[in-house]
Write an enzyme that holds these catalytic residues in place. Structure first.
Site: not given
Length: 304
Positions: A56-57, A89, A179, A254
């Site tokens: 998912l974003p 992420t 990450k 992001k």
């Protein structure tokens, strides 16, 4: 990313149940033999589903898909799958929040606890990836995993169908911590490589020659030797295709924001990340948001 991961799972012989807000993405997966679910909750309530994998974003999307009104954790009668894997992420704090919500949820009476796990409840592993769309297509992704040791072990056979490296980073949220650190370094190093190549060009050096020097010297990094941002230096990378495809600049921006938020949460300093984020925001404002983040070379350093 998700569609490519779905394709590799399907090619490995797994029967899939899919859900996506994009109707075209759902239709494409179903055309290849997957079954569609009307919501995340329905997916989690489907008999025979052993594991759910999400990609998912943003943190907000993860919260909604897991904890929302029609979320995975709201499956009627309890969850059928005991193992949940989130490869989005997001920030470590949200990963831990959702993991705790999963641990407080119930399994369906006919469900079996996750093999190797210590508790009879749904278990969530945060498993963000590195490797980009190319790695997703070729099943060469690296998964950075946080969560219970037994759950990560249970997740590994599924992850190995989509990647080549699975790393146990420790407790819940640590996969996301790894990450955001990785992408902080990636965002900064891409900007540095682009800056060095543009300077070299102005000084009369051929970018390909200078890249070869970088790659046999102390400046060598992934952004120079595997994903070079200068057009004409490497074939098959986004820079050779006018920065189409690849890892969108808006996603790098992001991720640098996630790194900044994580740094504030723990009292760390990330001044280079903050400066890099400003550069990627400039690219976004110049209509480069959906281009690969290597477009920083074109929009920042090659401006007239």
């Amino acid at each position: 990313m998700g569609s490519r991961m779905v394709a590799n799972l399907r090619q490995s012989g797994h029967q899939l149940v899919v859900h996506d807000q994009s109707i075209s993405a759902m239709e494409a997966a179903c055309k290849d033999g997957a079954e569609a679910a009307s919501s995340p909750a329905q997916m989690a309530a489907t008999e025979g589903v052993d594991v759910i994998i999400t990609m998912l974003p943003s943190p907000q999307h993860v919260r909604e898909v897991y904890c929302g009104r029609n979320g995975i954790l709201k499956a009627e009668g309890g969850l059928r799958p005991a193992l949940l894997i989130d490869s989005s992420t997001i920030n470590p704090a949200t990963a831990r929040e959702v993991e705790a919500a999963a641990a407080a949820s119930s399994l369906h009476k006919d469900a079996r606890p996750c093999s190797g796990c210590s508790a009879a409840h749904p278990t969530l592993v945060d498993a963000p990836v590195s490797g980009g769309t190319t790695g997703a297509s070729k099943a060469t992704l690296t998964f950075m995993c946080g969560g219970e040791k037994g759950a990560i072990a249970a997740a590994e056979p599924y992850l190995k169908l989509m990647g080549k490296t699975v790393i146990n980073c420790g407790q819940s949220g640590n996969g996301q911590a790894a990450k955001v650190c990785n992408n902080l370094v990636l965002g900064v190093s891409m900007a540095a490589v682009a800056e060095g190549l543009a300077l070299g060009d102005r000084l009369g050096l051929d970018p390909k020659l200078l890249s070869d020097i970088f790659n046999s010297s102390s400046a060598r990094c992934w952004s120079s030797d595997s994903y070079n941002p200068c057009p004409g230096v490497m074939e098959g990378v986004p820079a050779s295709k006018d920065y189409e495809g690849g890892f969108a600049c808006k996603l790098m921006h992001k991720d640098l924001g996630l790194a900044s938020a994580a740094a504030q949460h723990c009292g760390a300093q990330t001044p280079m990340g903050a400066e890099a984020a400003k550069l990627y925001k400039t690219v976004m404002d110049a209509e480069g948001a959906d281009l690969d983040f290597g477009a920083i070379y074109k929009y920042i350093y090659r401006k007239a």
